[in-house]
Motif scaffolding. Structure first.
Motif, short mmCIF file in Angstrom:
data_model
loop_
_atom_site.label_atom_id
_atom_site.label_comp_id
_atom_site.label_asym_id
_atom_site.label_seq_id
_atom_site.Cartn_x
_atom_site.Cartn_y
_atom_site.Cartn_z
N ILE A 78 42.13 53.12 -16.78
CA ILE A 78 41.07 52.24 -16.26
C ILE A 78 40.25 51.75 -17.45
N ARG A 79 40.62 50.62 -17.97
CA ARG A 79 40.03 50.13 -19.21
C ARG A 79 38.78 49.28 -18.99
N ASP A 80 38.65 48.67 -17.80
CA ASP A 80 37.47 47.86 -17.50
C ASP A 80 37.30 47.82 -15.99
N PRO A 81 36.18 47.25 -15.50
CA PRO A 81 35.93 47.23 -14.05
C PRO A 81 37.01 46.52 -13.24
N ALA A 82 37.76 45.60 -13.86
CA ALA A 82 38.83 44.93 -13.14
C ALA A 82 39.91 45.92 -12.71
N ASP A 83 40.14 46.94 -13.53
CA ASP A 83 41.16 47.95 -13.18
C ASP A 83 40.72 48.77 -11.97
N SER A 84 39.44 49.15 -11.91
CA SER A 84 38.97 49.90 -10.74
C SER A 84 39.00 49.03 -9.50
N GLY A 85 38.75 47.73 -9.66
CA GLY A 85 38.84 46.82 -8.52
C GLY A 85 40.25 46.72 -7.99
N GLU A 86 41.23 46.72 -8.89
CA GLU A 86 42.63 46.65 -8.46
C GLU A 86 43.02 47.93 -7.72
N ILE A 87 42.55 49.07 -8.20
CA ILE A 87 42.82 50.34 -7.52
C ILE A 87 42.28 50.30 -6.10
N ALA A 88 41.04 49.84 -5.94
CA ALA A 88 40.42 49.77 -4.62
C ALA A 88 41.20 48.84 -3.70
N GLU A 89 41.64 47.70 -4.24
CA GLU A 89 42.39 46.75 -3.41
C GLU A 89 43.72 47.34 -2.95
#
Length: 301
Positions: A78-89
């Motif tokens: 998880i390198r940036d907030p976009a990665d956590s957003g992808e996980i949630a999606e």
């Protein structure tokens, strides 16, 4: 279709060829252990003939005794907030299959809240507690305490403003609906097996790394398709990201019954029955039978 002979005519020859040639591999086995057993037998047959034989690994969420432990939300991934957003999606789209075609306020709220929780765990104490079991535990806590903590992280603030505003305005019914849209579906994933397997790291998910190559089999079953499929989709998505990097070994990807999991970027390639039927109807018309298919590159036009 099930029973049409895909395993015998397509999957098994491909598995045998790739193992014989020394490929690393991701194998999604929907009817575990059918394809996994075949792959393991081929692996034992050719292992001694390979210069850099991969390690054979299995993730079986139904039986930890036959499974290794991997953390798909390891902070290193998880390198940036976009990665956590992808996980949630990925989690919310798989656990709520109906939401793949229909987005609304509450489904969006569910993804945003889960996204904020994952990013908080990624940042807190260097990601020491960034595992999916910890995500499940945070979601069970009192929402006012959780929101207060999430609010302290600058990257999370834009995501949770609607939740914080609703709490300050005492819009309790709306807020509880927003939070429940995350808590209720995700609670289905809570089990002893999940807590054990997803909280450890027996290796990395860069399966085609020359220094530690792997053949990784993900075991699912029709009777636990939704629950296991959600978490296996997390693994698959992460592996897709890791294997598409330079300097890696050749890697085969075999996905049995792919429509049983949602993968970001592949959703437009599958489950398009309505669109396909419409195109066929247009082609079968006697007049005006020339459709123009419009879309981004790689969406299956």
């Amino acid at each position: 279709n099930p029973g049409s002979g895909k395993s015998f005519s397509a999957f098994e020859p491909c598995i045998e060829t790739m193992i014989r040639k020394g490929y690393t591999m991701l194998l999604y086995d929907f009817k575990y252990p059918t394809l996994t057993d075949y792959a393991y037998n081929q692996y034992r047959k050719y292992k001694g003939k390979l210069k850099n034989p991969p390690k054979f690994c299995v993730i079986n969420l139904s039986d930890p005794r036959t499974s290794l432990r991997f953390n798909p939300i390891n902070p290193a991934y998880i390198r940036d907030p976009a990665d956590s957003g992808e996980i949630a999606e990925i989690v919310m789209q798989n656990i709520n299959k109906g939401a793949q075609r229909k987005e609304d306020f509450f489904s969006d709220s569910a993804k945003v809240y889960l996204d904020a929780v994952v990013w908080f765990l990624r940042c807190y104490e260097g990601g020491r507690y960034c595992t999916f079991p910890h995500v499940l535990q945070v979601l069970t806590h009192n929402y006012s305490d959780v929101l207060e903590i999430l609010e302290a992280y600058k990257e999370n603030l834009p995501k949770i403003v609607p939740f914080v505003n609703a709490m300050h305005d005492k819009a309790n019914e709306q807020l509880q609906g927003m939070l429940a849209s995350t808590q209720i579906p995700v609670s289905k994933l809570s089990s002893k097996e999940v807590y054990w397997i997803l909280s450890g790291d027996d290796g990395e998910l860069d399966i085609n790394n020359p220094s530690r190559p792997k053949i990784l089999c993900l075991g699912n079953s029709p009777d636990r398709e939704s629950i296991n499929g959600t978490l296996l989709a997390l693994y698959t998505s992460r592996i897709f990201t890791e294997i598409n990097k330079p300097g890696k070994m050749r890697c085969g990807v075999m996905l049995d019954e792919l429509p049983t999991i949602f993968l970001k970027g592949l959703d437009k390639l599958i489950g398009r029955e309505v669109e396909i039927e419409r195109v066929v109807q247009i082609l079968n018309r006697r007049q005006k039978n020339n459709p123009c298919l419009i879309g981004e590159p790689g969406v299956g036009k």
